[in-house]
Design a protein around this motif. Structure first.
Motif, PDB file in Angstrom:
ATOM      1  N   VAL A  24       1.409 -11.331  -5.124  1.00 23.45           N
ATOM      2  CA  VAL A  24       1.099  -9.960  -4.731  1.00 23.45           C
ATOM      3  C   VAL A  24      -0.341  -9.615  -5.106  1.00 23.45           C
ATOM      4  O   VAL A  24      -0.789  -9.919  -6.218  1.00 23.45           O
TER       5      VAL A  24
ATOM      6  N   ILE B  52       4.550   0.339  -5.090  1.00 23.35           N
ATOM      7  CA  ILE B  52       3.807  -0.828  -5.575  1.00 23.35           C
ATOM      8  C   ILE B  52       4.534  -1.473  -6.744  1.00 23.35           C
ATOM      9  O   ILE B  52       4.651  -2.701  -6.827  1.00 23.35           O
ATOM     10  N   ARG B  53       5.052  -0.652  -7.648  1.00 25.21           N
ATOM     11  CA  ARG B  53       5.788  -1.183  -8.801  1.00 25.21           C
ATOM     12  C   ARG B  53       7.029  -1.941  -8.346  1.00 25.21           C
ATOM     13  O   ARG B  53       7.355  -3.015  -8.868  1.00 25.21           O
TER      14      ARG B  53
ATOM     15  N   GLU C 108      -2.157  -6.287  -5.793  1.00 25.70           N
ATOM     16  CA  GLU C 108      -1.809  -4.884  -6.006  1.00 25.70           C
ATOM     17  C   GLU C 108      -2.911  -3.964  -5.489  1.00 25.70           C
ATOM     18  O   GLU C 108      -4.082  -4.135  -5.802  1.00 25.70           O
ATOM     19  N   THR C 109      -2.512  -2.995  -4.693  1.00 23.09           N
ATOM     20  CA  THR C 109      -3.415  -1.916  -4.308  1.00 23.09           C
ATOM     21  C   THR C 109      -2.862  -0.660  -4.964  1.00 23.09           C
ATOM     22  O   THR C 109      -1.927  -0.049  -4.483  1.00 23.09           O
ATOM     23  N   GLY C 110      -3.446  -0.308  -6.093  1.00 19.31           N
ATOM     24  CA  GLY C 110      -2.819   0.664  -6.975  1.00 19.31           C
ATOM     25  C   GLY C 110      -3.010   2.104  -6.569  1.00 19.31           C
ATOM     26  O   GLY C 110      -3.837   2.455  -5.723  1.00 19.31           O
TER      27      GLY C 110
ATOM     28  N   VAL D 175       5.945  -5.339  -6.939  1.00 16.43           N
ATOM     29  CA  VAL D 175       5.541  -6.255  -8.014  1.00 16.43           C
ATOM     30  C   VAL D 175       6.756  -6.776  -8.767  1.00 16.43           C
ATOM     31  O   VAL D 175       6.846  -7.956  -9.120  1.00 16.43           O
TER      32      VAL D 175
ATOM     33  N   ARG E  72       0.863  -1.189   0.000  1.00 15.85           N
ATOM     34  CA  ARG E  72       0.000   0.000   0.000  1.00 15.85           C
ATOM     35  C   ARG E  72       0.887   1.223   0.000  1.00 15.85           C
ATOM     36  O   ARG E  72       1.784   1.353   0.838  1.00 15.85           O
TER      37      ARG E  72
ATOM     38  N   SER F  34      -7.829  -2.799  -3.976  1.00 15.99           N
ATOM     39  CA  SER F  34      -7.189  -3.542  -5.047  1.00 15.99           C
ATOM     40  C   SER F  34      -7.625  -3.013  -6.407  1.00 15.99           C
ATOM     41  O   SER F  34      -8.818  -2.842  -6.663  1.00 15.99           O
ATOM     42  N   THR F  35      -6.642  -2.769  -7.274  1.00 17.82           N
ATOM     43  CA  THR F  35      -6.941  -2.318  -8.632  1.00 17.82           C
ATOM     44  C   THR F  35      -6.682  -3.408  -9.663  1.00 17.82           C
ATOM     45  O   THR F  35      -6.688  -3.155 -10.857  1.00 17.82           O
ATOM     46  N   GLN F  36      -6.412  -4.622  -9.185  1.00 22.17           N
ATOM     47  CA  GLN F  36      -6.225  -5.729 -10.105  1.00 22.17           C
ATOM     48  C   GLN F  36      -7.546  -6.474 -10.255  1.00 22.17           C
ATOM     49  O   GLN F  36      -8.567  -6.068  -9.720  1.00 22.17           O
TER      50      GLN F  36
ATOM     51  N   THR G 245      -5.754   4.726 -13.460  1.00 18.35           N
ATOM     52  CA  THR G 245      -5.086   3.619 -12.772  1.00 18.35           C
ATOM     53  C   THR G 245      -6.098   2.568 -12.330  1.00 18.35           C
ATOM     54  O   THR G 245      -5.776   1.683 -11.548  1.00 18.35           O
TER      55      THR G 245
END
Length: 422
Positions: free
Chosen positions: A226, A215-216, A228-230, A219, A209, A392-394, A343
């Motif tokens: 993982v 985040i990048r 991802e919480t973008g 990953v 977070r 989460s943005t995934q 995003t």
């Protein structure tokens, strides 16, 4: 701190202890877990002065280090925010324990019974920065869902997190649950974070977070799976039919209420037919609150003093009182802009046109898509989760605000009576 063999042994010992504790937590009853959470809330209140004193040291160090205003805001804990943390813990107690819930079940024609049930993930690793509230939020949700947690809260909140870790571990120990279910690698710096990211033997899932850069990095470097919480490059589109009063209030709330968080507005798009009608009042309200407008050429014909916007601005999560503003010719153009720069966190439309509202809901690809509502609603507490692990943005396993169910997996239980496969 460099990552020596001795450091590796110590870190692995902590991770192994978390793994062992996760087995006990997975079998803990809801009553046991809720008792631990109640004790956490109690200790947060009892030790509020200690937490705030430690936080003051972090804030002083942060100011000396030149941390941005938005980061300092996220870092800050005062009486009100500590009390809000305690209240959020109590709200999690009231939530349904997902562990053991039957997701699906059926009996086969031959009499074999098959059930899919929720189980804890195991050990959750969390990497975040300058967000001491996340220390409590993630730990509490992990514990309620039967998981152990390993925290990397970053240097900026080091003093605060040390006190909060003591609260969490003391609360667990006081009710007979293993204190080792909450661990930290903060004292090993970046080397500890890197080791946590690669500890597949001990850690089941990793949740970062923070900034897009953090985040990048997680990953790219992680060997542990993982979630991802973008970052939130969040848009609001005012279409041709948008009401002025709604536009003014929604844009202002989304940008100004708390600009340092991921659901704050970063880009405003306005249909050309509504620009002259809406923008003067919208921008007046924003500028009265100290917002700097980064505008395209068409907006600058209405607001010549605005800062010229750049492609970098469109792609930036400002997390400050800065807003990128543009005029578009059509909804198609608005959707194209969002597709290019989003995003996939939260996007909102302000409209009085039902067809446009439904089209926006259907075509925008984001974790949360809104009509006539502030983007600030994308939040675990607002969605009724008590606290949240992150947003989460995934698209795999979890999307949007993550609560208790998102910290579980499932397993299949098969019950037979001497059945063999034909």
């Amino acid at each position: 701190m460099e990552h020596s063999d001795l450091d590796t042994a110590v870190i692995d010992a902590r991770l192994a202890a978390a793994k062992d504790a996760s087995y006990r937590l997975a079998q803990a009853t809801t009553a046991e877990k809720d008792e631990a959470l109640a004790r956490i809330a109690e200790l947060l209140r009892e030790r509020s002065d200690d937490i705030i004193a430690a936080n003051r040291l972090d804030l002083e160090a942060g100011r000396e280090a030149g941390l941005a205003t938005g980061i300092l805001d996220r870092l800050t804990l005062d009486d009100r925010r500590v009390e809000a943390l305690a209240e959020a813990v109590l709200e999690v107690i009231a939530l349904t324990d997902p562990v053991g819930e039957t997701v699906s079940g059926r009996s086969l024609p031959n009499g074999v019974r098959i059930d899919q049930v929720r189980v804890p993930l195991g050990v959750v690793g969390a990497i975040y920065e300058a967000r001491p509230n996340v220390t409590v939020d993630i730990a509490v949700l992990a514990l309620k869902s039967g998981n152990a947690v390993v925290l990397r809260g970053g240097t900026a909140a080091e003093q605060t997190n040390r006190v909060l870790l003591g609260v969490l571990r003391d609360a667990l120990d006081s009710v007979g649950l293993p204190a080792d279910a909450v661990q930290t690698v903060d004292d090993f710096g970046r080397a500890g974070a890197r080791h946590l990211m690669q500890a597949r033997d001990y850690v089941d899932v990793l949740i970062p977070r923070g900034s897009a850069g953090l985040i990048r990095a997680v990953v790219d470097e992680a060997k542990v799976p993982v979630i991802e919480t973008g970052a939130g490059v969040v848009h609001m589109y005012l279409d041709a039919s948008a009401r002025e009063d709604w536009a003014v209030e929604l844009v202002h709330n989304a940008k100004v209420q708390r600009p340092s968080v991921c659901n704050a507005l970063e880009t405003l798009l306005v249909h050309r037919e509504a620009a002259e009608r809406l923008l003067p009042a919208v921008l007046d309200r924003l500028e009265a609150s100290g917002v700097t407008i980064h505008a395209d050429e068409r907006v600058r014909t209405l607001r010549p003093e605005a800062v010229p916007v750049t492609d970098e601005d469109w792609a930036t999560e400002h997390m400050s009182l800065d807003l990128s503003v543009g005029i578009v010719d059509s909804m198609d153009d608005a959707l194209a802009h969002i597709r290019r720069f989003s995003t996939k966190h939260t996007e909102s439309i302000v409209t009085n046109d039902l067809a446009n509202a439904e089209r926006f809901l259907n075509e925008v690809d984001a974790a949360a898509v809104m009509v006539n509502a502030s983007t600030r609603f994308t939040d675990g507490a607002e969605f009724g989760f008590g606290a949240e692990v992150g947003i989460s943005t995934q698209k795999l396993h979890a999307r949007g605000p993550m609560g208790l169910p998102e910290l579980t997996s499932t397993k299949w239980l098969v019950r037979g009576s001497g059945h063999v496969r034909a």
